[in-house]
Write an enzyme that holds these catalytic residues in place. Structure first.
Site, mmCIF file in Angstrom:
data_model
loop_
_atom_site.group_PDB
_atom_site.id
_atom_site.type_symbol
_atom_site.label_atom_id
_atom_site.label_comp_id
_atom_site.label_asym_id
_atom_site.label_seq_id
_atom_site.Cartn_x
_atom_site.Cartn_y
_atom_site.Cartn_z
ATOM 1 N N ASP A 179 0.885 -1.159 0.000
ATOM 2 C CA ASP A 179 0.000 0.000 0.000
ATOM 3 C C ASP A 179 0.925 1.212 0.000
ATOM 4 O O ASP A 179 1.410 1.626 1.047
ATOM 5 C CB ASP A 179 -0.895 -0.021 1.245
ATOM 6 C CG ASP A 179 -1.843 1.157 1.287
ATOM 7 O OD1 ASP A 179 -2.321 1.586 0.214
ATOM 8 O OD2 ASP A 179 -2.111 1.659 2.390
ATOM 9 N N GLU A 233 -1.098 -1.336 -4.851
ATOM 10 C CA GLU A 233 -2.318 -0.570 -5.078
ATOM 11 C C GLU A 233 -2.108 0.379 -6.251
ATOM 12 O O GLU A 233 -1.107 1.102 -6.305
ATOM 13 C CB GLU A 233 -2.698 0.232 -3.834
ATOM 14 C CG GLU A 233 -4.004 0.981 -4.006
ATOM 15 C CD GLU A 233 -4.480 1.629 -2.733
ATOM 16 O OE1 GLU A 233 -5.051 0.915 -1.890
ATOM 17 O OE2 GLU A 233 -4.243 2.838 -2.581
ATOM 18 N N ASP A 256 -2.698 1.257 7.047
ATOM 19 C CA ASP A 256 -1.823 1.036 5.887
ATOM 20 C C ASP A 256 -1.340 -0.408 5.847
ATOM 21 O O ASP A 256 -1.221 -1.001 4.772
ATOM 22 C CB ASP A 256 -0.603 1.976 5.948
ATOM 23 C CG ASP A 256 -1.005 3.418 6.117
ATOM 24 O OD1 ASP A 256 -1.477 4.020 5.143
ATOM 25 O OD2 ASP A 256 -0.863 3.935 7.243
#
Length: 174
Positions: free
Chosen positions: A7, A68, A141
């Site tokens: 992420d 991501e 996160d």
């Protein structure tokens, strides 16, 4: 299959390693956050993220890295740092010949919760449930990185099989 989820972020870059096969139980191998101080020089922050990603890849030897997919909606300056962190993960993977797959936030949420509009708390609860954890992963996160890895194990494998079937059908008709 072992997947490293990333992420990306310049201040907090979530990382999580999940091992398993689609439609079977999954195992969390590692989870964390690579952090950089907001007041540090930009290039040094990027170097710190790169070194952190290098350590995670070296330690866990993932077969795939799921990152991501970054998109800009409003704050372009914030998105630039996020995109740079995502690029570092892709470069580290390319150096080692590890495939990189990107997943959108909506795709990850839908995969984990069944709704592409789920909030972070819902994603965190489902990640804990899927992995049979006693507590939620924190910070968000880190949970998001693990959700990316799970998403790839569930959706990526299915997508790969679909692409293989389509390619095989094309070869038969060619």
């Amino acid at each position: 299959m072992r997947v490293l989820g990333v992420d990306p972020g310049l201040t907090r870059c979530g990382v999580g390693v999940v091992e398993g096969q689609a439609y079977r139980s999954l195992k969390l191998l590692g989870v964390g956050v690579i952090t950089t101080p907001a007041d540090a020089e930009h290039s040094k922050r990027l170097l710190q993220i790169e070194l952190g990603l290098e350590q995670w890849i070296d330690q866990y030897q993932p077969e795939v890295i799921a990152v991501e997919r970054v998109f800009a909606d409003q704050n372009v300056l914030s998105v630039m740092g996020t995109a740079q962190a995502a690029g570092l993960a892709m470069v580290q993977a390319a150096k080692r010949g590890i495939p990189v797959i990107t997943h959108t936030p909506t795709e990850v949420k839908a995969s984990i919760t069944g709704s592409g509009r789920a909030n972070k708390a819902q994603v965190g609860h489902m990640v804990a449930r899927v992995l049979k954890l006693d507590a939620l992963l924190k910070p968000a996160d880190a949970a998001d990185a693990v959700a990316l890895a799970i998403c790839h194990l569930w959706r990526g494998v299915a997508n790969e099989r679909l692409q293989q079937a389509i390619a095989q059908q094309h070869r038969r008709t060619a």
